[in-house]
Each structure stands twice: as structure tokens, then as C-alpha cells.
Design an enzyme around this catalytic site. Structure first.
Site, PDB file in Angstrom:
ATOM      1  CD  GLN A 177       5.665 -33.000  21.487  1.00 16.13           C
ATOM      2  OE1 GLN A 177       6.773 -33.522  21.377  1.00 16.13           O
ATOM      3  NE2 GLN A 177       4.584 -33.703  21.775  1.00 16.13           N
ATOM      4  CG  ASP A 188       4.214 -26.232  24.759  1.00 15.39           C
ATOM      5  OD1 ASP A 188       3.938 -25.173  25.352  1.00 15.39           O
ATOM      6  OD2 ASP A 188       3.514 -27.251  24.834  1.00 15.39           O
ATOM      7  CB  SER A 234       5.467 -27.899  27.721  1.00 15.07           C
ATOM      8  OG  SER A 234       4.163 -28.255  27.311  1.00 15.07           O
TER       9      SER A 234
END
Length: 375
Positions: free
Chosen positions: A127, A130, A133
Site C-alpha cells: 500500500q 501504490d 492510489s
């Protein structure tokens, strides 16, 4: 001798981001790397050379590429930049592998080890790497600001001596990272917000932000947190049901996208014709052709009193924070590969292997290899 990590000035038209920032430089140096930055690399992001403390400022791109062992970029390299890369060097950035097979073939031919940040597996451990995102969050925020700017109405409810003004209604299609940030921002600006996504799992997220979830009875849960493509019958059903809701919107923000494919056309001309005069559509899916059939990527048009705004490269419009977030994504991806000042990747790691695009004269991603080589 320390590995040299280099950051050139972006050459793509309209790109204002840079792939480095000061705190990232300090951490790379601590990992044993030497950081090189091209003169003026951060100028479009309002970051002067003096802010890149700890890095060596290199006067020209050619000088930079000749020294670079690892190159960090925002946009994919141009043909000229690929020609300047040292054979066998490493390239990390958003390489848009689906859009330009010739570029991937050129990286392969030059024996470049290329990592496409878009291909990083969307798992919990990754994450912090990422980029899709981090940059989508910026786009969602900016979309709500654009909608408020273009709308001929206030977003919040106002009670004035001249009477009470009702709040605007904002409808958001697609509740990924961009959609959620658009919801949050529109709510902060005082609008009444409704949102729709074919993934029913997003309902609780929408409601947690104080918005209403539009339920149409159509779901399309896909792999990796994405939505699958709808069937023709499902698309028709979706369009007809959505049209009734969209007719009440003052601002419509669309964010629906399918990786590696054109953006789904979920807003036909008939739906736009049913919208009120003065309504605004912000089509964040313009990079893939747009969610509206009338969208003209990169342009703003007016159709029967409805403004359709289709911006490209939205994160670049917020270059300071976009650069900061992107640079930290790169750092988090690169850190496990730097050991004692040397580049030592573990290709058995699913994150590293997932992002690996070309290596040792081969295209490592099966889907991209079929696209480029047709086999």
C-alpha cells in the site's frame, strides 16, 4: 562505489511533478546511495534546486543519464530519453505499458531493467508503494474543486438576508480512491453527495463519509479491488437506472476505469440531455477516453447547457503534494532493493516481480509481452 540514483527533469508536455523530494533524498543517502538531480527538475513543482539538500545537482539530462545506475521518473521516457539511458541500467516510474508497446520494446532492446509502478500488486504490504492510489486521491480532491469552480451554484446551504439557498447535489460515479476523496471533499464544501459503484462492497465506505449510496441492483466485483467489465445488458440497465438519479445532479463526477482498457461509457448523450441546464460533468476517466460518450479528453465543452470538463493528468495540477507522495511511493518500493549502497533486488518477492516489466533483454510481464510481441 555507491549506487547512483538519478532524477531527471520531466519532459512530457504539461507535467509538473518531480520524482524526488528532500526527505526522500536523505533516506536514500542513508541507504548508501548517491542521489543526482538534474538542474531545474523541481522548478515546475515550485521546488528549487536548493531544496534538494544532500543531492548532487547535474547540469544536463545527458550528463545525468550517463552516470545513472537507477533512474526515477514520473512519466514514461521519450525515445530520446531511452537513447540516453545506460545499457543495463534500472528505470522506475509510471511507464504506461498498455499504451505504448514500442516503448517497452525499446527498453527491452537496450537491456533496461524497468519497473512499472502501475503493475505493483494491490496487496496490503504494498500500500505504501501504490502510486495509483496516491495520485488518484489527488485527482479526486481536485475533481470536487473543479466541480465547485465550474458550477453556477453554491455548494453549501447558505442562510442569508436574501433568503435560504439550498445546497448543491453532487453525484459521484465510481467509488475507488479518487471517488472516495471526491466524496469527502464535496462534503467538506457543503454539498449533498450521492455515489454509485458497481462494487456493492463500497456502500459502507460511501456512508462512512456521510454520503448516500445509490443502489441499482447491479454488481461487478472484480479481482484486485477493481470492477470487472459489465455485459452489454448490464450496461444498458445501469445507464437507464442511473439517468434518473443524474437528472437531479448539479455536479456529476465520474471516475470509473478498467486497467489496460478504455474507460467504460456509462453516461450516454441521452443522460446528458436529461440533466438540468448549468449542470457540470467532471470526467476523471478522460485519460482512457472518458465515461461520457460526449467527452473530449483534454477539453471543456458545453452540450445543451451542460458543461463537460475532461481534464488530463490531474495530479500534476497539485504538483507539490503529488510529487511528495509519489517520491515516497518510489522510496518505499526501492528501499528493499538497496543493501549496503548496492542494488540487490529479490526477484522472488511478489511485489518486485509484479512490477518488473523488462529485464535482461526480456519482457517479464506475460500480458505486456503478448501485447508487444503478439505471442
Amino acid at each position: 562505489m555507491s549506487i547512483k540514483v538519478a532524477v531527471p527533469k520531466e519532459t512530457a508536455e504539461g507535467e509538473r511533478r518531480v520524482a524526488i523530494e528532500s526527505s526522500v533524498i536523505a533516506k536514500l543517502v542513508k541507504l548508501g546511495a548517491e542521489v543526482l538531480v538534474e538542474t531545474g527538475a523541481g522548478s515546475a513543482a515550485h521546488i528549487p534546486d536548493s531544496a534538494f539538500s544532500g543531492a548532487t545537482i547535474v547540469p544536463t539530462a545527458n550528463d545525468l543519464y550517463q552516470q545513472a545506475d537507477i533512474v526515477l521518473k514520473v512519466q514514461p521516457p521519450s525515445d530520446a530519453e531511452i537513447a540516453q539511458l545506460k545499457e543495463g541500467s534500472v528505470l522506475i516510474g509510471m511507464l504506461q505499458p498498455y499504451q505504448n508497446p514500442e516503448r517497452i520494446a525499446a527498453l527491452k532492446a537496450k537491456n533496461i531493467t524497468a519497473y512499472a509502478m502501475e503493475l505493483i500488486p494491490r496487496i496490503s504490504r504494498a500500500q505504501a508503494m501504490d502510486v495509483l492510489s496516491s495520485q488518484a486521491a489527488i485527482a479526486g480532491y481536485k475533481a470536487a474543486i473543479m466541480g465547485a469552480d465550474l458550477a453556477p451554484r453554491f455548494f453549501p446551504m447558505l442562510t442569508t438576508a436574501a433568503g435560504t439557498i439550498r445546497p448543491s447535489k453532487v453525484i459521484i460515479i465510481g467509488v475507488g480512491v479518487a471517488g472516495l476523496q471526491a466524496i469527502a471533499t464535496a462534503r467538506r464544501l457543503g454539498a449533498v453527495v450521492e455515489a454509485y459503484d458497481v462494487r456493492s462492497a463500497t456502500k459502507e465506505q460511501v456512508q462512512s463519509l456521510g454520503a448516500k449510496f445509490i443502489e441499482l441492483g447491479i454488481t461487478a466485483e472484480g479481482a484486485g479491488g477493481y470492477a470487472r467489465e459489465l455485459t452489454a445488458e448490464e450496461k444498458q440497465q445501469q445507464q437507464e437506472a442511473l439517468a434518473k438519479h443524474i437528472a437531479t445532479a448539479d455536479v456529476l463526477i465520474t471516475t470509473a476505469a478498467v486497467p489496460g482498457r478504455p474507460s467504460p461509457k456509462i453516461i450516454p448523450e441521452s443522460t446528458v440531455d436529461g440533466m438540468k441546464s448549468g449542470a457540470v460533468i467532471i470526467d476523471l476517466a478522460a485519460e482512457g477516453g472518458g465515461n461520457c460518450t460526449l467527452t473530449q479528453p483534454g477539453k471543456t465543452i458545453v452540450h445543451n447547457g451542460v458543461t463537460i470538463h475532461a481534464p488530463l493528468n490531474v495530479p500534476s495540477q497539485v504538483p507539490v503534494h503529488a510529487s511528495e507522495m509519489y517520491a515516497k511511493n518510489l522510496l518505499n518500493f526501492l528501499t528493499p532493493m538497496l543493501k549496503g549502497g548496492e542494488y540487490a533486488p529479490d526477484f522472488s518477492d511478489e511485489v518486485i516481480a509484479g512490477a518488473l516489466l523488462t529485464h535482461e533483454g526480456k519482457i517479464m510481464n506475460d500480458t505486456i509481452r503478448q501485447l508487444v510481441e503478439g505471442a
